[in-house]
Design an enzyme around this catalytic site. Structure first.
Site, PDB file in Angstrom:
ATOM      1  CE  LYS A 181      -3.775   2.092   2.841  1.00  0.00           C
ATOM      2  NZ  LYS A 181      -4.756   1.935   4.073  1.00  0.00           N
ATOM      3  CB  SER A 211      -7.935   3.633   2.979  1.00  0.00           C
ATOM      4  OG  SER A 211      -7.116   2.970   3.932  1.00  0.00           O
ATOM      5  CB  SER A 257      -8.302   0.797   5.934  1.00  0.00           C
ATOM      6  OG  SER A 257      -9.028   2.109   5.410  1.00  0.00           O
TER       7      SER A 257
HETATM    8  N1  GLN Z   1     -13.167   4.277   6.570  1.00  0.00           N
HETATM    9  C1  GLN Z   1     -12.202   4.749   7.647  1.00  0.00           C
HETATM   10  C2  GLN Z   1     -11.964   6.226   7.383  1.00  0.00           C
HETATM   11  O1  GLN Z   1     -12.266   6.937   6.450  1.00  0.00           O
HETATM   12  C3  GLN Z   1     -11.299   3.939   7.850  1.00  0.00           C
HETATM   13  C4  GLN Z   1      -9.980   4.232   7.190  1.00  0.00           C
HETATM   14  C5  GLN Z   1      -8.835   3.512   7.628  1.00  0.00           C
HETATM   15  O2  GLN Z   1      -9.256   2.383   8.442  1.00  0.00           O
HETATM   16  N2  GLN Z   1      -7.715   3.734   7.363  1.00  0.00           N
HETATM   17  O3  GLN Z   1     -11.317   6.846   8.224  1.00  0.00           O
END
Ligand code: GLN
Length: 501
Positions: A77, A159, A183
């Site tokens: 990532k 994400s 994410s």
């Molecule tokens: N969807 C959550 C956010 O927007 C989690 C994102 C994540 O785990 N990095 O913060």
């Protein structure tokens, strides 16, 4: 079986008996990546570096090296810094940024760090993600969306959307991701693959670009629990450069995954395992196709000897406001370092220093990141701190305590990963609240710092994958992986691939 359908474990066996070389696997996957550029999964492909690394891995193997992932292609990532390739965190503000060092997770999976050999995996490139890991659909990347290989008009989740799409589309056997509020688990669920977010502190955050430091955790996305165990064993472990790193001896999660339970008997590998179902994880708002698939997977776990017990996580709904106060608060502080001076983008034209900060940040950050910086700055400001941030911290502790009460009655907790299957690209575009609400089942474990997994549980509406979430107590990754592996030995949901792949 063609090379791209093989798991990490299968590839490792083939490499060990020398029936295939790392150079061959790497060449094959690079050509698939090239042909699938339309998915948007990769931000960088390092064909030259990967090819050289594969040849070097084959030579090391010929010389007797048996590192666990030697010659296995993966990718990271783009939130992990890498010395060999640019790192953007999906943000324009870091366009062209090159780190002088590798993140600990990158080093441990790959070439190793300061005198310690790594697992020998080969990095094929960097994977798309929501800007600074803020999002649930990968639509917040400054470099364009990622498409779901099951239906290219749908999101892959986020994400870690690039990681999930690449693994689901069989461009890679496994990839790294990070999970702050879901994410790893949610994109794994949306793309029909397996992912694990370990207990907070199990993987080093050194070199992982910070979003919300008290929540951020790295973990693997792969196509089976077994492969997740192999990667997690390599990437985890104490790191003196991360002050919140857990001081525990190195773990062999694959061995823990295989160790039979004491009460196990033939056909009942999960005998004695109590799985708690929080009633708040099955509200009427969860799509019926998701409930059906999750219930089916739970019935399979029962057949394997597990017992299902009712438990309660009464503050599940509150995890949304709590998370969306704490995460932006930490983000507003972490992202203050991107000021046009030390890293990345600086506005071309500006007046005084303040104007330079303002213009660089205005140009560099996307809308969602700006929204979170503003919310975070607000909740931390004098006069509002007690009303929002402090309250959220108190509730966070209560949410963690609720889990401990549940674990008095069960060993693992199960439920859906998300209330629906992957939505259409653009569908929630103008309404961030709708996206935040869809995080309801992943946020609680994140706030508590507990390990959580997403496992494929068949297909739901529109032929899209549904994920089963399993949550364990602190440092119970071995137990989680054991249950997940048992389920995957008895079912074939994790082997399902998108049509035409
Ligand atoms: N969807 C959550 C956010 O927007 C989690 C994102 C994540 O785990 N990095 O913060």
């Amino acid at each position: 079986m063609t090379l791209h359908h093989m798991s990490v474990a299968e590839l490792a066996l083939r490499l060990a008996d020398k029936s295939v070389s790392s150079a061959e696997i790497t060449r094959h996957l690079l050509s698939r990546i090239e042909a699938q550029q339309g998915l948007g999964a990769f931000l960088q492909v390092d064909a030259e570096g990967a090819t050289a690394a594969a040849l070097a891995a084959d030579q090391r193997r010929a010389a007797g090296d048996t590192a666990s992932l030697l010659g296995i292609p993966i990718a990271h990532k783009d939130i992990f810094v890498t010395a060999g390739m640019p790192t953007t965190a999906g943000s324009r503000i870091l366009a062209g940024y090159r780190s002088p060092f590798d993140a600990t997770v990158v080093a441990r999976l790959g070439a190793g760090e300061a005198g310690q050999p790594g697992a020998g995996a080969i990095s094929l490139g960097k994977l798309n993600c929501d800007e600074f890991a803020m999002g649930s659909s990968n639509e917040n990347s400054a470099y364009g969306p990622v498409r779901n290989p099951w239906d290219r008009s749908r999101v892959p989740g986020g994400s870690s959307g690039g990681s999930a799409a690449a693994v689901a589309a069989r461009l890679l056997p496994a990839a790294t991701g990070t999970d702050t509020g879901g994410s790893i688990r949610q994109p794994a669920s949306f793309t029909g693959i397996t992912g694990i977010k370990p207990t907070y502190g199990v993987c080093s955050r050194y070199g992982m670009i910070a979003f919300a430091s008290s929540l951020d955790q790295a973990g693997p996305l792969a196509r089976s629990a077994e492969d997740c165990a192999l990667l997690l064993s390599a990437m985890s472990g104490f790191d003196a450069r991360d002050a919140t790193s857990a001081q525990r001896p190195p773990q062999d999660f694959a061995a823990q995954m295989r160790r039979p339970r004491e009460a196990a008997s033939p056909g009942k590998p999960l005998a004695g395992l109590r799985i708690g179902l929080p009633r708040e994880f099955f509200p009427d708002t969860v799509a019926p196709d998701v409930v059906k698939a999750v219930r089916h997977a739970l019935a399979e776990l029962e057949k394997l000897g597990a017992t299902l017990v009712d438990v309660s996580l009464p503050r599940t709904e509150l995890s949304i406001p709590v998370y969306y106060i704490i995460a932006p608060a930490e983000a507003s502080s972490n992202l203050s370092r991107f000021d046009g001076v030390k890293f990345g983008h600086r506005a071309a034209v500006y007046g005084d220093l303040n104007d330079m900060y303002k213009k660089s940040r205005t140009e560099g950050f996307g809308a969602e990141v700006k929204r979170r910086i503003m919310i975070g700055t607000y909740v931390l400001s004098h006069g509002y701190y007690d009303a929002y941030y402090l309250q959220a911290q108190k509730l966070r502790r209560m949410i963690a305590d609720d889990f401990q009460r549940c674990f008095a009655d069960c060993d693992l907790i199960a439920g859906p990963v998300a209330p629906s299957v992957a939505w259409k690209l653009g569908e929630k575009g103008n309404d961030p609240i709708q996206t935040y609400l869809a995080d309801i089942f992943t946020l609680p474990a994140s706030l508590a710092g507990l390990p959580g997994m997403s496992l494929p549980a068949g297909l739901g509406a529109h032929g899209m994958p549904v994920g089963l979430q399993l949550i364990g107590n602190y440092f119970a990754e071995g137990q989680l992986l054991h249950a997940a592996h048992a389920l995957q030995q008895a079912t074939d949901w994790h082997t399902q691939a998108p049509a035409g792949i």
